[in-house]
Write an enzyme that holds these catalytic residues in place. Structure first.
Site, PDB file in Angstrom:
ATOM      1  N   LEU A  60       2.184  -6.222   3.198  1.00 34.18           N
ATOM      2  CA  LEU A  60       1.124  -5.263   3.468  1.00 34.18           C
ATOM      3  C   LEU A  60       0.870  -4.483   2.185  1.00 34.18           C
ATOM      4  O   LEU A  60       1.805  -4.230   1.414  1.00 34.18           O
ATOM      5  CB  LEU A  60       1.524  -4.275   4.574  1.00 34.18           C
ATOM      6  CG  LEU A  60       1.684  -4.802   6.000  1.00 34.18           C
ATOM      7  CD1 LEU A  60       2.131  -3.662   6.917  1.00 34.18           C
ATOM      8  CD2 LEU A  60       0.379  -5.402   6.510  1.00 34.18           C
ATOM      9  N   ASP A  61      -0.384  -4.091   1.951  1.00 39.36           N
ATOM     10  CA  ASP A  61      -0.675  -3.240   0.805  1.00 39.36           C
ATOM     11  C   ASP A  61       0.125  -1.939   0.924  1.00 39.36           C
ATOM     12  O   ASP A  61       0.456  -1.483   2.027  1.00 39.36           O
ATOM     13  CB  ASP A  61      -2.164  -2.903   0.750  1.00 39.36           C
ATOM     14  CG  ASP A  61      -3.006  -4.098   0.357  1.00 39.36           C
ATOM     15  OD1 ASP A  61      -2.449  -5.078  -0.181  1.00 39.36           O
ATOM     16  OD2 ASP A  61      -4.225  -4.055   0.605  1.00 39.36           O
ATOM     17  N   ARG A  62       0.394  -1.321  -0.202  1.00 39.49           N
ATOM     18  CA  ARG A  62       1.212  -0.101  -0.223  1.00 39.49           C
ATOM     19  C   ARG A  62       0.643   0.990   0.688  1.00 39.49           C
ATOM     20  O   ARG A  62       1.382   1.660   1.403  1.00 39.49           O
ATOM     21  CB  ARG A  62       1.310   0.412  -1.661  1.00 39.49           C
ATOM     22  CG  ARG A  62       2.185   1.638  -1.824  1.00 39.49           C
ATOM     23  CD  ARG A  62       2.326   2.020  -3.283  1.00 39.49           C
ATOM     24  NE  ARG A  62       3.221   3.142  -3.479  1.00 39.49           N
ATOM     25  CZ  ARG A  62       3.564   3.623  -4.663  1.00 39.49           C
ATOM     26  NH1 ARG A  62       3.100   3.062  -5.767  1.00 39.49           N
ATOM     27  NH2 ARG A  62       4.393   4.657  -4.747  1.00 39.49           N
TER      28      ARG A  62
END
Length: 332
Positions: free
Chosen positions: A146-148
């Site tokens: 997942l993106d940060r």
């Protein structure tokens, strides 16, 4: 049985008993994780010169390990990590407390926004490193990312079978992944899909950027309206494919970017929303489900409190907002 290590003190040789979590794993990939800090060039040299053995026999890089094997690893000097590089206790606790499911094959967390999936690119410790610090006796591998800034369901594998099985299901499009997102403006349809190829590039500073391009990879997102708010709509986005930044770029492509998106969003509206309490990208991985080895898995994570609080504020104060684009790229 978990993989265990014994040491031959006079020579520094390691005898590693292979457990089910590495059953079927290539030996070169296993050594990368077992010999952290050792360059891959040295790992392949150890294999090439016959210093690594499985059950007493020389191993090649593509040798597959099996549950019950004994892996011999010769003495290797591993780069020492500076003491200050250990993750902060608060970060470790925040991820350890976010576990929502665990069984023999998987461990699942509701990842907080602001925590990367893994370390690298200026990030010392991601969720996988923090979990390993919290559970040093367990073998954990990151299944997907997942993106940060994206919160929500993030799955880790405890066994080799879980890792390869779920990754194969993801590649085959057999995994349902859904996200809640706040889309600016008012799409004319409550239910629609965006089918636009995406091309990924890396800028000189290392930043990843994605854009719609004819020579990009096929990309498909299904959007469905969940709730209406002034100047915005809460949408459920279901992935038809899993490209980098897919939901964010598809939303921007149709002229309705996601709230709080610093890369593809509307900077003026992001500033207004920050003044109302939104300090992050409004994107949350709410659901993931799949079948594996005759069992059905389903993981869900509710919308975080900070995003729910912002929606409450938006429903009242948002009536004074006006967001319009002179020309959207589609008629949504």
């Amino acid at each position: 049985m978990q993989t265990a290590t014994s040491h031959d003190a006079p020579h520094g040789v390691r005898q590693v008993a292979i457990g089910p979590e590495r059953d079927g794993q290539r030996i070169d990939n296993a050594l990368v994780t077992l010999l952290k800090g050792v360059p891959k060039s040295m790992i392949y040299r150890l294999l090439r010169t016959g210093q690594v053995r499985v059950n007493g026999k020389r191993a090649k890089p593509d040798t597959r390990l099996a549950d019950g094997d004994t892996l011999r690893i010769p003495p290797v000097r591993v780069a020492e990590r500076p003491e200050g590089n250990a993750p902060a206790g608060g970060l470790v606790a925040s991820v350890a407390d976010a576990v929502i499911f665990e069984d023999k094959h998987f461990l699942v967390i509701d990842k907080p926004s602001g925590v990367a999936s893994h370390g690298g690119s200026g990030v010392s410790h991601g969720a996988i490193e923090l979990l390993r610090a919290a559970r040093p006796q367990e073998h954990l591998e990151l299944v997907h990312r997942l993106d940060r800034d994206t919160s929500g369901v993030l799955v880790f594998a405890r066994t080799r079978a879980g890792l390869t099985g779920l990754q194969a299901a993801i590649r085959a499009g057999e995994v349902i992944k859904q996200y809640l997102c706040l889309m600016l403006g008012h799409p004319s349809k409550a239910k629609f899909d965006v089918n636009a190829p995406l091309l990924k590039s890396v800028l000189q500073g290392g930043e990843r950027m994605v854009r719609v391009a004819e020579n990009g990879k096929p990309s498909l997102t299904f959007f469905r309206e969940m709730e209406q708010y002034p100047s915005a709509r809460l949408m459920l986005a279901t992935l038809g494919t899993g490209r980098t930044h897919q939901i964010r770029v598809h939303a921007a492509h149709i002229g309705h970017p996601l709230a709080g998106d610093p890369k593809y969003g509307d900077h003026e509206m992001n500033k207004r929303f920050r003044d109302m309490g939104l300090n992050r990208l409004f994107l949350h991985a709410s659901h993931m489900s799949f079948d594996l080895d005759g069992r059905s898995y389903s993981f869900s994570a509710p919308l975080p409190d900070d995003l729910k609080d912002f929606l409450d504020v938006l429903s009242v104060k948002g009536k004074r907002l006006l967001w319009m684009k002179e020309k959207s790229r589609t008629d949504f």
